[in-house]
Enzyme design. Structure first.
Site, PDB file in Angstrom:
ATOM      1  N   TYR A 287      -3.154  19.497 101.703  1.00 20.02           N
ATOM      2  CA  TYR A 287      -1.808  19.836 102.179  1.00 20.02           C
ATOM      3  C   TYR A 287      -0.670  19.393 101.255  1.00 20.02           C
ATOM      4  CZ  TYR A 287      -4.260  21.209 106.402  1.00 20.02           C
ATOM      5  OH  TYR A 287      -5.101  21.839 107.290  1.00 20.02           O
TER       6      TYR A 287
ATOM      7  N   ASN B  46       3.719  29.460 110.713  1.00 13.25           N
ATOM      8  CA  ASN B  46       2.490  28.744 110.377  1.00 13.25           C
ATOM      9  C   ASN B  46       2.061  28.047 111.670  1.00 13.25           C
ATOM     10  OD1 ASN B  46       0.378  27.190 109.621  1.00 13.25           O
ATOM     11  ND2 ASN B  46       1.392  26.216 107.864  1.00 13.25           N
TER      12      ASN B  46
ATOM     13  N   HIS C  97      -6.156  30.221 114.628  1.00 12.07           N
ATOM     14  CA  HIS C  97      -7.567  30.619 114.671  1.00 12.07           C
ATOM     15  C   HIS C  97      -8.057  31.025 116.060  1.00 12.07           C
ATOM     16  CE1 HIS C  97      -7.327  29.090 110.674  1.00 12.07           C
ATOM     17  NE2 HIS C  97      -7.074  27.867 111.095  1.00 12.07           N
TER      18      HIS C  97
ATOM     19  N   ASP D 128      -0.131  37.705 121.080  1.00 13.08           N
ATOM     20  CA  ASP D 128       0.546  38.628 121.993  1.00 13.08           C
ATOM     21  C   ASP D 128       2.064  38.453 121.949  1.00 13.08           C
ATOM     22  OD1 ASP D 128      -1.897  39.628 122.706  1.00 13.08           O
ATOM     23  OD2 ASP D 128      -1.914  38.783 124.744  1.00 13.08           O
TER      24      ASP D 128
ATOM     25  N   HIS E 279       0.172  29.860 105.346  1.00 14.47           N
ATOM     26  CA  HIS E 279      -0.672  28.669 105.441  1.00 14.47           C
ATOM     27  C   HIS E 279      -0.567  27.909 104.131  1.00 14.47           C
ATOM     28  CE1 HIS E 279      -2.443  29.987 109.194  1.00 14.47           C
ATOM     29  NE2 HIS E 279      -2.517  31.188 108.659  1.00 14.47           N
ATOM     30  N   LEU E 280      -0.376  26.606 104.243  1.00 13.09           N
ATOM     31  CA  LEU E 280      -0.298  25.773 103.038  1.00 13.09           C
ATOM     32  C   LEU E 280      -1.600  25.842 102.258  1.00 13.09           C
ATOM     33  CD1 LEU E 280       1.300  22.910 105.036  1.00 13.09           C
ATOM     34  CD2 LEU E 280       2.391  23.824 102.989  1.00 13.09           C
ATOM     35  N   SER E 281      -2.705  25.765 102.982  1.00 13.30           N
ATOM     36  CA  SER E 281      -4.028  25.782 102.348  1.00 13.30           C
ATOM     37  C   SER E 281      -4.581  27.209 102.354  1.00 13.30           C
ATOM     38  CB  SER E 281      -4.977  24.860 103.117  1.00 13.30           C
ATOM     39  OG  SER E 281      -5.164  25.336 104.445  1.00 13.30           O
TER      40      SER E 281
ATOM     41  N   ARG F  28     -12.076  28.399 110.196  1.00 14.26           N
ATOM     42  CA  ARG F  28     -10.678  28.613 109.794  1.00 14.26           C
ATOM     43  C   ARG F  28     -10.478  29.974 109.134  1.00 14.26           C
ATOM     44  NH1 ARG F  28      -8.036  23.449 109.750  1.00 14.26           N
ATOM     45  NH2 ARG F  28      -9.585  21.847 109.397  1.00 14.26           N
TER      46      ARG F  28
HETATM   47  C1  DQA Z   1      -2.887  25.400 108.200  1.00 21.16           C
HETATM   48  C2  DQA Z   1      -4.399  25.719 108.165  1.00 21.16           C
HETATM   49  C3  DQA Z   1      -5.010  25.529 109.530  1.00 21.16           C
HETATM   50  O1  DQA Z   1      -6.412  25.822 109.469  1.00 21.16           O
HETATM   51  C4  DQA Z   1      -4.857  24.099 109.980  1.00 21.16           C
HETATM   52  O2  DQA Z   1      -5.389  23.926 111.272  1.00 21.16           O
HETATM   53  C5  DQA Z   1      -3.458  23.607 109.892  1.00 21.16           C
HETATM   54  C6  DQA Z   1      -2.626  24.016 108.765  1.00 21.16           C
HETATM   55  C7  DQA Z   1      -2.282  25.451 106.790  1.00 21.16           C
HETATM   56  O3  DQA Z   1      -1.050  25.473 106.708  1.00 21.16           O
HETATM   57  O4  DQA Z   1      -3.007  25.439 105.803  1.00 21.16           O
HETATM   58  O5  DQA Z   1      -3.026  22.798 110.703  1.00 21.16           O
HETATM   59  O6  DQA Z   1      -2.239  26.377 108.999  1.00 21.16           O
END
Ligand code: DQA
Length: 142
Positions: A22, A73, A79, A86, A99-101, A110
């Protein structure tokens, strides 16, 4: 352009989460960067974060009248929360999922996002810069 940035569950814990995944920055630092990028792009942005799914959904409902675009985000809710799917499906404005990752290259559970079908655009694996890219995308398509 009025943009709302909605960070979801556990994103308030960003500074304590694995820095290799992160980036080691805090939510506060992330939001400061988002405000600076938005200012440079002459966009009006409001950043919010909650660990309450109901509150998050309420903010999506508010965006129908209050926002020209949303950047979401939802964290782990991405997930499995069909309720967030909705709520987003009601919106008529652009929705950018960030998503950061890179969730496509992490744990099996994920890899699937229930938000994907309602997202106008998706950015993942770029850390904080993904939010800048989302803002730039919204300016470019406006
Ligand atoms: C996330 C990725 C998700 O899988 C994880 O549960 C997060 C952060 C991301 O920003 O990479 O809390 O959304």
């Amino acid at each position: 352009m009025q943009v709302v940035v909605l960070n979801g569950v556990n994103l308030d814990q960003l500074a304590r989460r694995d820095p290799a995944i992160y980036g080691g920055i805090s939510l506060n630092e992330l939001e400061t960067r988002i405000y600076d990028w938005a200012h440079a792009l002459t966009m009006s942005v409001r950043c919010r974060q909650t660990n309450s799914e109901g509150e998050y959904i309420g903010w999506i409902h508010d965006a129908f009248d209050d926002a020209d675009a949303v950047i979401v985000n939802p964290g782990a809710w991405s997930h499995y929360s069909w309720a967030i799917h909705d709520a987003l499906a009601v919106l008529t404005c652009p929705i950018v999922e960030v998503h950061l990752s890179n969730i496509a290259e992490r744990d099996e559970w994920r890899r699937h996002s229930v938000i994907e079908p309602v997202a106008t655009h998706r950015i993942m694996g770029k850390g904080a810069d993904g939010y800048r890219e989302a803002l730039e995308y919204l300016v470019a398509r406006a």
